[in-house]
Structures are given as C-alpha cells and as structure tokens.
Design a protein around this motif. Structure first.
Motif, PDB file in Angstrom:
ATOM      1  N   THR A 217       0.836  -1.203   0.000  1.00 38.56           N
ATOM      2  CA  THR A 217       0.000   0.000   0.000  1.00 38.56           C
ATOM      3  C   THR A 217       0.872   1.254   0.000  1.00 38.56           C
ATOM      4  OG1 THR A 217      -1.636  -1.191   1.292  1.00 38.56           O
ATOM      5  CG2 THR A 217      -1.836   1.199   1.292  1.00 38.56           C
ATOM      6  N   ALA A 218       2.105   1.105   0.473  1.00 35.98           N
ATOM      7  CA  ALA A 218       3.010   2.259   0.604  1.00 35.98           C
ATOM      8  C   ALA A 218       4.282   2.018  -0.208  1.00 35.98           C
ATOM      9  CB  ALA A 218       3.376   2.458   2.068  1.00 35.98           C
ATOM     10  N   VAL A 219       4.803   3.098  -0.809  1.00 30.44           N
ATOM     11  CA  VAL A 219       6.130   3.034  -1.428  1.00 30.44           C
ATOM     12  C   VAL A 219       6.906   4.286  -1.032  1.00 30.44           C
ATOM     13  CG1 VAL A 219       5.608   1.622  -3.487  1.00 30.44           C
ATOM     14  CG2 VAL A 219       5.267   4.111  -3.555  1.00 30.44           C
ATOM     15  N   VAL A 220       8.204   4.171  -1.090  1.00 32.74           N
ATOM     16  CA  VAL A 220       9.068   5.339  -0.867  1.00 32.74           C
ATOM     17  C   VAL A 220       9.701   5.708  -2.204  1.00 32.74           C
ATOM     18  CG1 VAL A 220      11.062   6.262   0.366  1.00 32.74           C
ATOM     19  CG2 VAL A 220       9.577   4.581   1.479  1.00 32.74           C
ATOM     20  N   HIS A 221       9.445   6.915  -2.669  1.00 30.95           N
ATOM     21  CA  HIS A 221      10.115   7.429  -3.864  1.00 30.95           C
ATOM     22  C   HIS A 221      11.363   8.179  -3.416  1.00 30.95           C
ATOM     23  CE1 HIS A 221       6.479   6.403  -5.973  1.00 30.95           C
ATOM     24  NE2 HIS A 221       5.756   7.267  -5.280  1.00 30.95           N
ATOM     25  N   LEU A 222      12.434   8.031  -4.162  1.00 31.86           N
ATOM     26  CA  LEU A 222      13.689   8.674  -3.765  1.00 31.86           C
ATOM     27  C   LEU A 222      14.086   9.720  -4.798  1.00 31.86           C
ATOM     28  CD1 LEU A 222      15.490   5.404  -2.643  1.00 31.86           C
ATOM     29  CD2 LEU A 222      14.666   7.240  -1.138  1.00 31.86           C
ATOM     30  N   THR A 223      14.204  10.971  -4.353  1.00 31.43           N
ATOM     31  CA  THR A 223      14.650  12.033  -5.262  1.00 31.43           C
ATOM     32  C   THR A 223      16.169  12.134  -5.197  1.00 31.43           C
ATOM     33  OG1 THR A 223      14.432  13.717  -3.539  1.00 31.43           O
ATOM     34  CG2 THR A 223      12.538  13.389  -4.974  1.00 31.43           C
ATOM     35  N   GLY A 249       9.463   2.976  -4.522  1.00 33.75           N
ATOM     36  CA  GLY A 249       8.591   3.220  -5.671  1.00 33.75           C
ATOM     37  C   GLY A 249       9.444   3.575  -6.869  1.00 33.75           C
ATOM     38  N   ALA A 250       9.687   4.857  -7.058  1.00 36.35           N
ATOM     39  CA  ALA A 250      10.502   5.299  -8.187  1.00 36.35           C
ATOM     40  C   ALA A 250      11.771   5.969  -7.680  1.00 36.35           C
ATOM     41  CB  ALA A 250       9.712   6.291  -9.028  1.00 36.35           C
ATOM     42  N   VAL A 251      12.777   5.969  -8.538  1.00 39.81           N
ATOM     43  CA  VAL A 251      13.927   6.835  -8.336  1.00 39.81           C
ATOM     44  C   VAL A 251      13.702   8.030  -9.256  1.00 39.81           C
ATOM     45  CG1 VAL A 251      16.406   7.075  -8.680  1.00 39.81           C
ATOM     46  CG2 VAL A 251      15.463   4.959  -7.695  1.00 39.81           C
ATOM     47  N   ILE A 252      13.716   9.225  -8.675  1.00 36.02           N
ATOM     48  CA  ILE A 252      13.373  10.418  -9.445  1.00 36.02           C
ATOM     49  C   ILE A 252      14.586  11.347  -9.518  1.00 36.02           C
ATOM     50  CG2 ILE A 252      11.839  12.413  -9.580  1.00 36.02           C
ATOM     51  CD1 ILE A 252       9.757  10.705  -8.029  1.00 36.02           C
ATOM     52  N   VAL A 253      15.167  11.423 -10.699  1.00 37.37           N
ATOM     53  CA  VAL A 253      16.291  12.344 -10.919  1.00 37.37           C
ATOM     54  C   VAL A 253      15.693  13.730 -11.126  1.00 37.37           C
ATOM     55  CG1 VAL A 253      18.161  12.998 -12.467  1.00 37.37           C
ATOM     56  CG2 VAL A 253      17.719  10.562 -11.976  1.00 37.37           C
ATOM     57  N   ASN A 254      16.094  14.654 -10.292  1.00 37.60           N
ATOM     58  CA  ASN A 254      15.526  15.995 -10.387  1.00 37.60           C
ATOM     59  C   ASN A 254      16.585  16.965 -10.912  1.00 37.60           C
ATOM     60  OD1 ASN A 254      13.660  18.069 -10.108  1.00 37.60           O
ATOM     61  ND2 ASN A 254      14.163  18.439  -7.950  1.00 37.60           N
ATOM     62  N   GLN A 255      16.106  18.049 -11.493  1.00 38.67           N
ATOM     63  CA  GLN A 255      16.987  19.124 -11.975  1.00 38.67           C
ATOM     64  C   GLN A 255      17.975  18.631 -13.020  1.00 38.67           C
ATOM     65  OE1 GLN A 255      18.051  22.336  -9.734  1.00 38.67           O
ATOM     66  NE2 GLN A 255      17.238  21.662  -7.783  1.00 38.67           N
ATOM     67  N   ALA A 256      17.553  17.684 -13.848  1.00 43.79           N
ATOM     68  CA  ALA A 256      18.448  17.250 -14.916  1.00 43.79           C
ATOM     69  C   ALA A 256      18.492  18.357 -15.964  1.00 43.79           C
ATOM     70  CB  ALA A 256      17.923  15.964 -15.543  1.00 43.79           C
ATOM     71  N   ARG A 257      19.669  18.593 -16.544  1.00 46.19           N
ATOM     72  CA  ARG A 257      19.686  19.650 -17.558  1.00 46.19           C
ATOM     73  C   ARG A 257      19.718  19.023 -18.942  1.00 46.19           C
ATOM     74  NH1 ARG A 257      25.754  21.633 -16.257  1.00 46.19           N
ATOM     75  NH2 ARG A 257      26.586  19.542 -16.463  1.00 46.19           N
ATOM     76  N   ASP A 258      19.261  19.833 -19.871  1.00 47.34           N
ATOM     77  CA  ASP A 258      19.352  19.384 -21.264  1.00 47.34           C
ATOM     78  C   ASP A 258      20.822  19.323 -21.621  1.00 47.34           C
ATOM     79  OD1 ASP A 258      16.661  19.366 -21.499  1.00 47.34           O
ATOM     80  OD2 ASP A 258      16.520  21.371 -22.387  1.00 47.34           O
ATOM     81  N   LEU A 322      19.558   0.112 -10.167  1.00 44.51           N
ATOM     82  CA  LEU A 322      18.747  -0.138  -8.968  1.00 44.51           C
ATOM     83  C   LEU A 322      17.446  -0.849  -9.342  1.00 44.51           C
ATOM     84  CD1 LEU A 322      19.280   3.254  -7.107  1.00 44.51           C
ATOM     85  CD2 LEU A 322      20.206   1.002  -6.474  1.00 44.51           C
ATOM     86  N   ASP A 323      17.140  -0.813 -10.658  1.00 50.31           N
ATOM     87  CA  ASP A 323      16.031  -1.599 -11.160  1.00 50.31           C
ATOM     88  C   ASP A 323      14.676  -1.139 -10.620  1.00 50.31           C
ATOM     89  OD1 ASP A 323      15.577  -3.457 -13.005  1.00 50.31           O
ATOM     90  OD2 ASP A 323      15.657  -5.196 -11.655  1.00 50.31           O
ATOM     91  N   ARG A 324      14.546   0.136 -10.426  1.00 51.05           N
ATOM     92  CA  ARG A 324      13.259   0.726 -10.077  1.00 51.05           C
ATOM     93  C   ARG A 324      12.860   1.646 -11.223  1.00 51.05           C
ATOM     94  NH1 ARG A 324      10.990  -2.314  -7.952  1.00 51.05           N
ATOM     95  NH2 ARG A 324       9.357  -0.772  -7.726  1.00 51.05           N
ATOM     96  N   PRO A 325      11.562   1.965 -11.369  1.00 51.12           N
ATOM     97  CA  PRO A 325      11.179   2.940 -12.401  1.00 51.12           C
ATOM     98  C   PRO A 325      11.977   4.237 -12.189  1.00 51.12           C
ATOM     99  CG  PRO A 325       9.227   1.947 -11.402  1.00 51.12           C
ATOM    100  CD  PRO A 325      10.408   1.453 -10.624  1.00 51.12           C
ATOM    101  N   LEU A 326      12.549   4.733 -13.281  1.00 48.13           N
ATOM    102  CA  LEU A 326      13.402   5.921 -13.196  1.00 48.13           C
ATOM    103  C   LEU A 326      12.705   7.069 -13.910  1.00 48.13           C
ATOM    104  CD1 LEU A 326      16.323   6.680 -12.283  1.00 48.13           C
ATOM    105  CD2 LEU A 326      17.086   6.047 -14.572  1.00 48.13           C
ATOM    106  N   TYR A 327      12.517   8.162 -13.207  1.00 48.90           N
ATOM    107  CA  TYR A 327      11.928   9.356 -13.796  1.00 48.90           C
ATOM    108  C   TYR A 327      13.012  10.429 -13.840  1.00 48.90           C
ATOM    109  CZ  TYR A 327       7.298   7.348 -12.834  1.00 48.90           C
ATOM    110  OH  TYR A 327       6.191   6.547 -12.806  1.00 48.90           O
ATOM    111  N   VAL A 328      13.025  11.197 -14.916  1.00 44.29           N
ATOM    112  CA  VAL A 328      14.017  12.272 -15.014  1.00 44.29           C
ATOM    113  C   VAL A 328      13.272  13.590 -15.209  1.00 44.29           C
ATOM    114  CG1 VAL A 328      16.013  13.153 -16.248  1.00 44.29           C
ATOM    115  CG2 VAL A 328      15.708  10.672 -16.005  1.00 44.29           C
TER     116      VAL A 328
END
Ligand SMILES: Nc1ncnc2c1ncn2[C@@H]1O[C@H](COP(=O)(O)OP(=O)(O)O)[C@@H](O)[C@H]1O
Ligand SMILES: [Mg+2]
Length: 355
Positions: A217-223, A249-258, A322-328
C-alpha cells in the motif's frame, strides 16, 4: 495497453470518464507515496508535483508535510498548511489536493485522546508541560507520532471512521518526508516502539503500521540529483529500505539539464581542438575575438562540460541498475515555482507507465 496520460492543470477541463480509472502501472494499489531523498534534492517540490499528477487523475489527494517546514505552501503558493486537513486546490479532471501539516505535539494529544480517552486530561497534561517533556525526551516518539498520523490519514474513511464501507477519505496520501538519512528510522516504527511499549494499544498500532508499510500500500520514492553524493545516498537508501522490507517506488532524478552539446560534438572534443579552431575562425570572421587564448578557454570549458556529462551518464547507469522505475525531471529555469511544479507534474504523468 498503455493509455495517454491525462493533462495536468491548467488545461482543458476533462469530464470524469473512464480515464479517471487510469492507474499508475508503476505503483498499482499504492495509496501512500512517501517522498524522501537527500536534503535539497527536491523532496518538497516532487511531492507537490506528484500530488498534482495524482489529482489530475480525478483523485482526492492529501499532501502532508512534517515538522513545520512549510515548504509546500511556498511551492504551491497556497496558505500555510494546518494541523487539520484543508482543501488546497481543485484540479481539472475533478481531483483535489488537500494539505496537512503534522505537528508532533498536536499528534501526541490526538494520540492520547484516541488511545487513552484522555480528552480534557490531555490538555491538562499539556499545561503541565508533560507533552513538551515527552516530545523532547524521546526522539523515537516523534517519528512514531508522525507515522501514526500518516497511517491514520491513509486509513480514514469519508465520514471520519476507519470501518470498511464508505470509500477512503483520500485516494492517495503523498508525504513530503524526512531525508534519506532519517527515513529508515522514521519508517521502522516497530523497532522504535518495541523499546517503548511491549503490549497495549500503541504496540498494536505500531504492528498495524508496519504491516501497512510492507503490504504494498506504501512506497518510498527517492529524489536525487545527478551528483555523486545524492546518488550514493539513493543507493544506500534502497539497501536500507530493503532491509526493513519497505518497497521503493521510483527513483526520481531531479533538476536534470538538457545536454548542451550533441554527442557528436562531445566526441569531437575528446579528439582535439579542430572543431574549436573552426569556431575561432568563425568568430574572427564576424569581428569577434577568436585568437588562440579564446579558443583555448573555450576548449577547456567544453571539456569540463564533456566530463560532467560523462559523469552524469555514469551516475544514471548506477541509478538504472537499482532496477526501479526511473523518472528524469528537468531543471526549471528560475526555480520550482507553482508554474514549474505543474511542468514537473506533467513530466511525471508523461513518464509514468499507464494502464
Ligand atoms: N526541477 C527543478 N528545477 C529547478 N529548481 C528546482 C527543481 N526542483 C527543486 N528546485 C529548487 O531546489 C531547491 C530545493 O528543492 P526542495 O524541493 O525544497 O528540496 P528538499 O525538499 O529535498 O530540500 C528549491 O529552491 C527548489 O525551488
Ligand atoms: Mg523540503
């Protein structure tokens, strides 16, 4: 079959329809989204964005912050969150984002009232300073209270009770959580409480919380940012969460630059200054300084940039392993203001796997 992600506000108002049944295939059945990460990597920003993403599916979402940081109010440009749930915004598609600030003292009084029917005695306790004493002396108590309050919000039904029947008060709860350095401790309430209570209602509740955290029911997303330290903390956090059986849950890469330079240019830079010499000539042809020193300075800067991109690629590989969904998520020029958060919410929607 993948369905198109729904629009994020502001956008055309979408009538509630079959797509409001769309779920995030990345997190089926998840109702508690805990957003953690190294300090400064974007926990508050991403939590707010994720709440908007979920609300855009027509969901009723509770966005929770702890320890009075009031970051969410700034990020979404809404009044400060209160210790009681308040509606922050309605979202096209019929969803709503509600806000709650968990304050340890208020949570303790509520806890005493629920479990020991203290009622007025609770406020007498408060007057005598016993509450301050309790929250100061036992740091473990703080975490138990915070998680207990979150748990209560996840379980609560419309109308206030917790008995099955009415729908849940919130379809999803998003927690702007403490940083990775503390998250294992915060979520490992059972061990904390074992020290404090061997039997009784607090013990029983801690067991229920642990069950919920491990139930899916719960996941931890990591930024994280694409930098050494936050990536290392992410890797460590994944291991730590596995050790307490709380899913990531997901690994979320934040502030990625072009990428400013194309892969071809980056490759050319690795092989010499030929391209840059041409740039120097071009500069001179339009009357700009293009001498050797200018070319050398440009070359040094470009090489730094190339190295940086190579490092970022390496770090991305580490995160992908890490084999988790990766968001950028992109870096928003000028910082993550309410408009920027909407862009990030849209990105989350577009990158999610929908079903
Ligand atoms: N995608 C982004 N683009 C630009 N600035 C961002 C982005 N995400 C976060 N920020 C900025 O970075 C800083 C840290 O973000 P914040 O969400 O407060 O991190 P945390 O809650 O992890 O400490 C804030 O100033 C925020 O506005
Ligand atoms: Mg924060």
């Amino acid at each position: 079959m993948a369905a198109a992600p729904p629009p994020i506000p502001p956008g055309p108002t979408r009538a509630p329809d079959a797509s409001s049944e769309v779920t995030l295939a990345d997190w089926p059945g998840v109702r508690l989204h805990v957003v953690s990460g190294k300090g400064g990597t974007g926990k508050t920003t991403v939590a707010a964005a994720l709440a908007l993403t979920l609300a855009s599916l027509g969901r009723r979402v509770l966005l929770v912050e702890v320890e009075g940081r009031q970051g969410i109010s700034q990020v979404l440009d809404v009044p400060p969150l209160s210790i009681e749930d308040r509606l922050l915004m309605k979202v096209s598609g019929g969803g709503e984002v509600w806000g709650l600030a968990i304050e340890v003292k208020a949570a303790l009084l509520e806890y005493l009232d629920i479990f020991y029917k203290l009622g007025r005695a609770g406020s007498i306790l408060e007057k005598t300073g016993a509450i301050d004493f309790a929250t100061t002396i036992a740091p473990g108590v703080r975490d138990v209270l915070v998680v207990g309050k979150v748990y209560e919000s996840v379980r609560r039904r419309r109308g206030g009770g917790t008995q099955a029947g009415p729908p849940f008060a919130y379809d999803a709860v998003v927690l702007d959580a403490p940083p990775t350095g503390r998250i294992g401790h915060v979520l490992n309430v059972n061990d904390e409480v074992a020290e404090l209570a061997k039997v009784g209602p607090i013990r029983g509740q801690a067991d229920s919380i642990t069950r919920m955290l491990r139930s899916g029911t719960a996941v931890v997303h990591l930024t994280t940012l694409l930098e050494d330290m936050p990536v290392q903390e992410t890797v460590d956090a994944v291991a730590q969460l596995a050790s307490i059986h709380v899913p990531v849950g997901a690994v979320i890469v934040n502030q990625a630059r072009d990428d400013v330079l194309s892969p071809e240019t980056l490759a050319a830079l690795g092989q010499g200054d030929g391209e840059l010499a041409a740039v120097g000539t071009a500069f001179e042809s339009v009357g700009l300084p293009g001498g050797d020193d200018v070319v050398a300075a440009l070359a040094a800067e470009a090489r730094d940039h190339a190295e940086r991109i190579a490092l970022e690629d390496e770090l991305l590989t580490v995160l992908a392993d890490l084999d988790r969904p990766l968001y950028v998520l992109p870096r928003i020029a000028g910082g993550a203001d309410p408009g920027g958060v909407r862009i990030l919410a849209q990105q989350l929607a577009e990158q999610a796997v929908w079903q």
